[in-house]
Design an enzyme around this catalytic site. Structure first.
Site, PDB file in Angstrom:
ATOM      1  N   ARG A  24     -28.106 -11.306 -18.382  1.00 56.19           N
ATOM      2  CA  ARG A  24     -27.107 -10.484 -19.057  1.00 56.19           C
ATOM      3  C   ARG A  24     -27.689  -9.118 -19.374  1.00 56.19           C
ATOM      4  O   ARG A  24     -28.747  -9.005 -19.976  1.00 56.19           O
ATOM      5  CB  ARG A  24     -26.633 -11.149 -20.358  1.00 56.19           C
ATOM      6  N   SER A 114     -20.016 -14.427 -21.118  1.00 58.44           N
ATOM      7  CA  SER A 114     -19.433 -15.329 -22.100  1.00 58.44           C
ATOM      8  C   SER A 114     -18.605 -14.606 -23.148  1.00 58.44           C
ATOM      9  O   SER A 114     -17.589 -14.003 -22.848  1.00 58.44           O
ATOM     10  CB  SER A 114     -20.527 -16.183 -22.741  1.00 58.44           C
ATOM     11  N   HIS A 115     -19.052 -14.633 -24.388  1.00 60.95           N
ATOM     12  CA  HIS A 115     -18.310 -14.100 -25.528  1.00 60.95           C
ATOM     13  C   HIS A 115     -18.650 -12.642 -25.799  1.00 60.95           C
ATOM     14  O   HIS A 115     -18.149 -12.063 -26.773  1.00 60.95           O
ATOM     15  CB  HIS A 115     -18.629 -14.931 -26.772  1.00 60.95           C
ATOM     16  N   ASP A 280     -12.939 -18.134 -25.841  1.00 58.27           N
ATOM     17  CA  ASP A 280     -13.702 -16.904 -25.622  1.00 58.27           C
ATOM     18  C   ASP A 280     -13.510 -16.349 -24.225  1.00 58.27           C
ATOM     19  O   ASP A 280     -12.668 -16.815 -23.456  1.00 58.27           O
ATOM     20  CB  ASP A 280     -15.175 -17.144 -25.927  1.00 58.27           C
ATOM     21  N   ASP A 282     -15.121 -16.463 -21.313  1.00 65.70           N
ATOM     22  CA  ASP A 282     -15.229 -17.298 -20.117  1.00 65.70           C
ATOM     23  C   ASP A 282     -14.713 -18.710 -20.317  1.00 65.70           C
ATOM     24  O   ASP A 282     -14.802 -19.541 -19.420  1.00 65.70           O
ATOM     25  CB  ASP A 282     -16.660 -17.318 -19.595  1.00 65.70           C
ATOM     26  N   ASP A 284     -15.608 -21.229 -22.514  1.00 66.98           N
ATOM     27  CA  ASP A 284     -16.424 -22.386 -22.895  1.00 66.98           C
ATOM     28  C   ASP A 284     -16.550 -22.559 -24.409  1.00 66.98           C
ATOM     29  O   ASP A 284     -17.138 -23.532 -24.875  1.00 66.98           O
ATOM     30  CB  ASP A 284     -17.804 -22.343 -22.242  1.00 66.98           C
ATOM     31  N   ARG A 285     -15.984 -21.634 -25.190  1.00 72.97           N
ATOM     32  CA  ARG A 285     -16.042 -21.754 -26.646  1.00 72.97           C
ATOM     33  C   ARG A 285     -14.629 -21.861 -27.215  1.00 72.97           C
ATOM     34  O   ARG A 285     -13.644 -21.511 -26.552  1.00 72.97           O
ATOM     35  CB  ARG A 285     -16.767 -20.554 -27.267  1.00 72.97           C
ATOM     36  N   GLU A 367     -22.314 -27.556 -30.044  1.00 77.06           N
ATOM     37  CA  GLU A 367     -23.180 -26.543 -30.618  1.00 77.06           C
ATOM     38  C   GLU A 367     -22.420 -25.839 -31.723  1.00 77.06           C
ATOM     39  O   GLU A 367     -21.202 -25.668 -31.631  1.00 77.06           O
ATOM     40  CB  GLU A 367     -23.590 -25.513 -29.559  1.00 77.06           C
ATOM     41  N   SER A 369     -22.272 -22.861 -32.273  1.00 74.77           N
ATOM     42  CA  SER A 369     -21.795 -21.569 -31.780  1.00 74.77           C
ATOM     43  C   SER A 369     -20.453 -21.723 -31.074  1.00 74.77           C
ATOM     44  O   SER A 369     -20.201 -21.097 -30.054  1.00 74.77           O
ATOM     45  CB  SER A 369     -22.825 -20.937 -30.848  1.00 74.77           C
ATOM     46  N   LYS A 380     -19.967 -26.619 -21.844  1.00 72.62           N
ATOM     47  CA  LYS A 380     -19.081 -26.727 -22.987  1.00 72.62           C
ATOM     48  C   LYS A 380     -17.703 -26.251 -22.564  1.00 72.62           C
ATOM     49  O   LYS A 380     -17.566 -25.492 -21.604  1.00 72.62           O
ATOM     50  CB  LYS A 380     -19.610 -25.929 -24.177  1.00 72.62           C
TER      51      LYS A 380
END
Length: 565
Positions: A24, A114-115, A280, A282, A284-285, A367, A369, A380
């Site tokens: 990243r 991600s986020h 989020d 992508d 996964d959250r 997690e 997060s 996730k």
């Protein structure tokens, strides 16, 4: 079709070390001449994908379409037999994991940070997933990093860009390319896991008293949200907001927490919505938030584990085990103990859960997060967690038909049985790397010398006293492959069972992010009033003590965290 494979001379770039979540950096870093090409070539040099099938997807952030073309050209030049690509370069991280597993692909390259924010001045990321659908383990990411340090050229097939806007089968030089509907396979997966008929019946029966709002935050899950909540479950289009994926996420920060998902929180409160949820960038959250009721990720995974066998068809045959990341509260452990399940504590990083899943030891994990999931894939899964909650609520209301059970009622019932782990996380983002390291060094010195153990600290505002029982640096030995992960976070435990965890995070693209996790357990016997205390009040004294012990403000030069969750 005729084509030519070029060999382009290049030189290594410093710092192309991928973590669990890939490489990243800022977009402008990836846009440097040869930078992205070097990293992609290093992947193919490391994983030997010649003659194999590779999945490509991502969260649609800025610079994704161009990078898909780069991957196709370099991958084809390196002998990849087939690519499976999400239409318009869109494929959520959980959906990509499912596609890798469903079609038995060799691996996948995911374009996501991600986020983290998106846009020309924000973040980009490239992540490699292996054949089980999960993030590449360290032996793979280390090999990729070593390749980036010695690379002298990359291969590129000389072909025009492929149109990614149309699903279908195409030829790209010596390779085949299958462009797929990014939503279809994933929706079918969820339909095989949850009782959609029960959820739909509950939502339609209680349409006036139980409203739902899903926020895609202009990330990848907007189309998934529409397909599930509107097309499949029959909710009105107004039940989904911010559902169009945008390269800059609409100028927002696609992180589903109380700070960045404020639009969802405001709408839930003002429109009296009983069930709100966000995902989020992508996918996964997740965050679960009903009117007046925020569900911490630690509580969320514990409640899913508690109800899984009874409410969710996928788990009818039993839960193999549960797990949490080390910073996540111990709430799920109390569920595991009551149900006789093994509960594993692992470092932050989904690959550790994946090992346990592949070994048949783990079904449900999470997690703190805002990541929750199960062994249906090896990532996730934000939308999975949201639908799991709806399935559980529908089942709970079927058991109690005379009184509507919402988020608040479900939380209260849970605390009355298991007690409550008051939990919060303080994020200090983009702080000085030097200051962050000094903080870690000071904590490690306390751990090595044992200078904190036995000391008592008093909160000035609450009068509470906390005595340090122990300090340690979390190390983990994987029970499956025996690998050892050291220095995964500094932990201060107190004699009453409370604890504070400090971690340097690797998910940012520049500077350092320090996370402080604070947890205080209250047993069921404390009574309903104590169990229902606001989180901030329940943790106030412990947070003051944690800041005093760590001297965090002094080292980081920050009076307040960037985000509190």
């Amino acid at each position: 079709m005729s084509y030519k494979i070029q060999e382009i001379a290049t030189k290594p770039f410093d710092g192309q070390k991928p973590g669990t979540s890939g490489l990243r950096k800022r977009v402008k870093v990836f846009q440097q001449e040869h930078y992205t090409e070097n990293f992609v070539q290093a992947i193919f040099d490391s994983v030997d994908a010649k003659g194999q099938t590779i999945v490509i997807g991502g969260d649609g952030r800025y610079f994704s379409p161009e990078t898909v073309q780069t991957i196709l050209k370099i991958g084809s030049a390196n002998g990849v037999a087939k690519f499976i690509v999400g239409k318009d370069a869109i494929l959520s991280t959980p959906a990509a994991s499912n596609v890798i597993r469903k079609y038995k692909a060799y691996g996948g390259i995911l374009l996501t940070a991600s986020h983290n924010p998106g846009g020309p001045n924000a973040d980009f990321g490239i992540k490699y997933n292996v054949s089980n659908g999960g993030p590449a383990p360290e032996n793979v990411t280390d090999k990729i990093f070593e390749k980036t340090k010695t690379i002298s050229s990359y291969k590129l097939i000389d072909l025009p860009a492929l149109d990614l806007s149309k699903a279908g089968s195409f030829t790209f030089g010596p390779s085949k390319v299958e462009i797929i509907d990014s939503v279809k396979d994933y929706v079918e997966l969820l339909e095989s896991i949850f009782d959609f008929d029960l959820i739909k019946s509950f939502l339609l029966t209680n349409a006036d008293s139980f409203k739902v709002l899903f926020d895609g935050m202009h990330g990848v899950t907007g189309p998934y949200g529409r397909a599930i909540f509107v097309d499949t479950l029959g909710l009105p289009p107004s039940a989904v907001q911010n559902a169009v994926p945008l390269p800059d996420f609409g100028g927002g920060h696609p992180d589903p927490n109380l700070t960045y998902a404020h639009e969802l929180v405001e709408n839930v409160e003002s429109r009296n919505i009983q069930f709100g949820a966000a995902s989020d960038g992508d996918g996964d959250r997740n965050m679960i938030y009903g009117k007046g009721a925020f569900v911490t990720p630690s509580d969320s995974v514990a409640i899913i584990a508690d109800w899984a066998e009874e409410a969710i068809p996928y788990f009818k045959s039993g839960v193999k085990g549960v797990a949490r990341s080390m910073p996540t509260s111990k709430q799920i452990e109390y569920v595991a103990k009551k149900k006789g399940l093994n509960c594993y504590e692992v470092p932050t990083g989904w690959k550790f859960f994946g090992n346990l899943m592949d070994a048949g030891k783990l079904s449900i994990c999470g997690e703190e997060s805002f990541g929750t999931g199960s062994d249906h894939i090896r990532e996730k899964d934000g939308v999975w967690a949201i639908v799991a909650w709806l399935n559980i609520l529908a089942f709970a209301n079927k058991k109690s038909p005379n009184k509507l059970v919402g988020i608040t009622e479900l939380l209260q019932q849970h605390y009355e049985v298991y007690g409550r782990s008051f939990f919060s996380r303080y994020d200090y983002e983009e702080v000085s790397s030097e200051g962050a390291q000094k903080l870690v060094d000071a904590l490690n010195a306390h751990i090595t010398k044992g200078t904190l153990a036995g000391t008592t600290h008093k909160s000035a505002s609450t009068g509470q006293t906390f005595t340090v029982a122990d300090t340690l640096n979390f190390d983990y030995t994987d029970p499956v492959d025996g690998s050892v992960s050291k220095n995964q976070g500094q932990i201060v435990t107190f004699s009453d069972g409370s604890r504070v965890v400090f971690r340097l995070s690797g998910t940012g693209s520049q500077g350092a992010t320090v996370r402080m996790y604070v947890e205080r357990y209250v047993a069921p016997a404390a009574g309903a009033a104590e169990l229902a205390t606001e989180t901030a009040q329940g943790l106030k004294g412990l947070i003051e003590v944690a800041l005093e012990i760590s001297k965090l403000k002094e080292f980081l030069g920050r009076e307040k965290p960037t985000v509190i969750t």
